[in-house]
Design a protein around this motif. Sequence first.
Motif, PDB file in Angstrom:
ATOM      1  N   ILE A 144      30.365  41.928  38.639  1.00 18.96           N
ATOM      2  CA  ILE A 144      31.223  42.095  39.820  1.00 18.96           C
ATOM      3  C   ILE A 144      30.708  43.233  40.690  1.00 18.96           C
ATOM      4  CG2 ILE A 144      33.533  42.746  40.607  1.00 18.96           C
ATOM      5  CD1 ILE A 144      34.644  41.342  38.139  1.00 18.96           C
ATOM      6  N   LYS A 145      30.312  44.321  40.067  1.00 19.89           N
ATOM      7  CA  LYS A 145      29.826  45.487  40.815  1.00 19.89           C
ATOM      8  C   LYS A 145      28.562  45.146  41.602  1.00 19.89           C
ATOM      9  CE  LYS A 145      29.183  50.456  40.153  1.00 19.89           C
ATOM     10  NZ  LYS A 145      30.388  50.811  40.928  1.00 19.89           N
ATOM     11  N   ARG A 146      27.669  44.376  40.991  1.00 20.79           N
ATOM     12  CA  ARG A 146      26.422  44.024  41.674  1.00 20.79           C
ATOM     13  C   ARG A 146      26.641  42.970  42.756  1.00 20.79           C
ATOM     14  NH1 ARG A 146      21.502  42.752  38.015  1.00 20.79           N
ATOM     15  NH2 ARG A 146      22.941  41.909  36.464  1.00 20.79           N
ATOM     16  N   ARG A 147      27.703  42.180  42.644  1.00 19.71           N
ATOM     17  CA  ARG A 147      27.984  41.160  43.653  1.00 19.71           C
ATOM     18  C   ARG A 147      28.748  41.729  44.842  1.00 19.71           C
ATOM     19  NH1 ARG A 147      30.387  35.824  40.953  1.00 19.71           N
ATOM     20  NH2 ARG A 147      30.316  35.218  43.139  1.00 19.71           N
ATOM     21  N   HIS A 148      29.360  42.878  44.655  1.00 17.79           N
ATOM     22  CA  HIS A 148      30.175  43.468  45.721  1.00 17.79           C
ATOM     23  C   HIS A 148      29.733  44.907  45.959  1.00 17.79           C
ATOM     24  CE1 HIS A 148      32.986  40.063  45.794  1.00 17.79           C
ATOM     25  NE2 HIS A 148      32.895  40.069  44.478  1.00 17.79           N
ATOM     26  N   ASN A 187      29.373  46.476  48.635  1.00 19.73           N
ATOM     27  CA  ASN A 187      30.083  47.150  49.735  1.00 19.73           C
ATOM     28  C   ASN A 187      31.547  47.419  49.398  1.00 19.73           C
ATOM     29  OD1 ASN A 187      30.722  44.410  49.723  1.00 19.73           O
ATOM     30  ND2 ASN A 187      31.096  44.353  51.938  1.00 19.73           N
ATOM     31  N   LYS A 188      31.938  47.196  48.146  1.00 22.19           N
ATOM     32  CA  LYS A 188      33.318  47.428  47.731  1.00 22.19           C
ATOM     33  C   LYS A 188      33.351  48.361  46.519  1.00 22.19           C
ATOM     34  CE  LYS A 188      35.199  43.036  49.431  1.00 22.19           C
ATOM     35  NZ  LYS A 188      33.976  42.540  50.046  1.00 22.19           N
ATOM     36  N   ASP A 189      34.533  48.876  46.239  1.00 23.81           N
ATOM     37  CA  ASP A 189      34.706  49.745  45.075  1.00 23.81           C
ATOM     38  C   ASP A 189      35.127  48.907  43.871  1.00 23.81           C
ATOM     39  OD1 ASP A 189      34.169  52.140  46.508  1.00 23.81           O
ATOM     40  OD2 ASP A 189      36.214  52.109  47.302  1.00 23.81           O
ATOM     41  N   VAL A 190      34.486  49.153  42.749  1.00 25.23           N
ATOM     42  CA  VAL A 190      34.824  48.446  41.510  1.00 25.23           C
ATOM     43  C   VAL A 190      35.041  49.492  40.427  1.00 25.23           C
ATOM     44  CG1 VAL A 190      34.107  46.724  39.810  1.00 25.23           C
ATOM     45  CG2 VAL A 190      33.364  46.494  42.190  1.00 25.23           C
ATOM     46  N   TYR A 191      36.213  49.476  39.803  1.00 30.30           N
ATOM     47  CA  TYR A 191      36.522  50.451  38.766  1.00 30.30           C
ATOM     48  C   TYR A 191      37.506  49.837  37.767  1.00 30.30           C
ATOM     49  CZ  TYR A 191      40.649  51.078  41.759  1.00 30.30           C
ATOM     50  OH  TYR A 191      41.771  50.868  42.522  1.00 30.30           O
ATOM     51  N   VAL A 192      37.682  50.515  36.651  1.00 28.73           N
ATOM     52  CA  VAL A 192      38.580  50.025  35.606  1.00 28.73           C
ATOM     53  C   VAL A 192      39.823  50.895  35.557  1.00 28.73           C
ATOM     54  CG1 VAL A 192      38.867  49.577  33.137  1.00 28.73           C
ATOM     55  CG2 VAL A 192      36.655  49.139  34.238  1.00 28.73           C
ATOM     56  N   LYS A 193      40.981  50.265  35.545  1.00 27.21           N
ATOM     57  CA  LYS A 193      42.253  50.974  35.456  1.00 27.21           C
ATOM     58  C   LYS A 193      43.137  50.277  34.421  1.00 27.21           C
ATOM     59  CE  LYS A 193      46.263  52.505  38.134  1.00 27.21           C
ATOM     60  NZ  LYS A 193      46.925  52.504  39.471  1.00 27.21           N
ATOM     61  N   ASP A 194      43.457  50.996  33.351  1.00 25.38           N
ATOM     62  CA  ASP A 194      44.322  50.461  32.294  1.00 25.38           C
ATOM     63  C   ASP A 194      43.842  49.110  31.774  1.00 25.38           C
ATOM     64  OD1 ASP A 194      45.943  52.694  32.542  1.00 25.38           O
ATOM     65  OD2 ASP A 194      47.247  51.737  34.021  1.00 25.38           O
ATOM     66  N   LEU A 241      38.951  45.418  42.001  1.00 31.17           N
ATOM     67  CA  LEU A 241      38.061  45.320  43.154  1.00 31.17           C
ATOM     68  C   LEU A 241      38.857  45.767  44.375  1.00 31.17           C
ATOM     69  CD1 LEU A 241      35.301  44.315  44.322  1.00 31.17           C
ATOM     70  CD2 LEU A 241      36.411  42.104  44.691  1.00 31.17           C
ATOM     71  N   SER A 242      38.365  46.780  45.066  1.00 33.62           N
ATOM     72  CA  SER A 242      39.098  47.300  46.220  1.00 33.62           C
ATOM     73  C   SER A 242      38.158  47.564  47.390  1.00 33.62           C
ATOM     74  CB  SER A 242      39.845  48.582  45.846  1.00 33.62           C
ATOM     75  OG  SER A 242      38.930  49.650  45.618  1.00 33.62           O
TER      76      SER A 242
END
Length: 238
Positions: A133-137, A139-146, A151-152
Motif C-alpha cells: 500500500i505504501k509503495r502504491r500511494h 503521495n499519501k500517508d500510510v501508517y498503522v493505528k491500533d 491511508l490518509s
Amino acid sequence: MSFVCNEEVDIFDDIYSNLNTKKKIDIFLSLHNVCVEDSLKISRKYIKYSSNMDEIFTNATFDLLKVKPLKNLKCVNFCLVSNAIIHAFLQGKELPKFANEPTMALAKFIRTFYKSGYFDFQMMFEEYVFDKIKRRHLNKDVYVKDGVIILSSGGIQLLGVIPIFKKFDSNYKNNLLSKLNFAMQKYKKFSYLDLYVVFPRHEKFTKFIEIKNYFGTEASLKLVPYKICNIIYNKGKI
C-alpha cells in the motif's frame, strides 16, 4: 538442519494447497523479502534450481559463503558469535545459542532460517500489505493505528485495511463470518471508515465481498482477496 513445519506453515499450505511447490515458494519469498533487510533477502533465481525450501536456503547460504577475490579490503572487527554460527552450519551441527546478536549478514541469514524453522505468517502478511500500500500511494500517508493500516491524505483518513492470514472461501457464511464478527468488535472505533479486511487470494476466493452498513454506519466493510506476488500493480485502492 531443516525447514521445520509448524501450525503457521500448515495454514500456508492449506491456503495454497492447489499450487505446486515452486509457486508456493515464490509466494513465500514475496512475503519474506519485504520483512527483512537487504542482506537477508533471497533471490528468485533459486526457485528454478530448487525443489523445496531446504534447498533454497542451503543454496543461498553456500552462495553467500563463496570467497570473493581479494581487493583493497578494510580490516573489520571479528565477530565470535557470527563465526560460531557459520562454523556450526558448515559442520551440519545445531546452531549455538548466544545472548548477543551476530553482526555478520551471513550469520544472521543462517540463524534466521535454521534456528527454529518458525515463521509468523500473520506478521509477514501485515508487513507485506503495508509495504504494498505504501509503495502504491507515494503521495499519501500510510501508517498503522491500533492494528489497522490507515491511508490518509492531507490529514484526512481515507480508508483502513486489516490483513488476516487465514483461509477464506465462498463458505464464509458458515465458518469465518462468525469469527469475523467477533474479531471485528475491536475495530468499532473505526466504524466511520470504509474498512478492507484482506485475506490471501486463492482459487476459492477471487472476488471481494461487500457488507454494507456493517457497523450501522454509512461506511462499508469489504472482504478482499489479496494477491501475494513481487509485482506492484497501480490499479485499485489497496
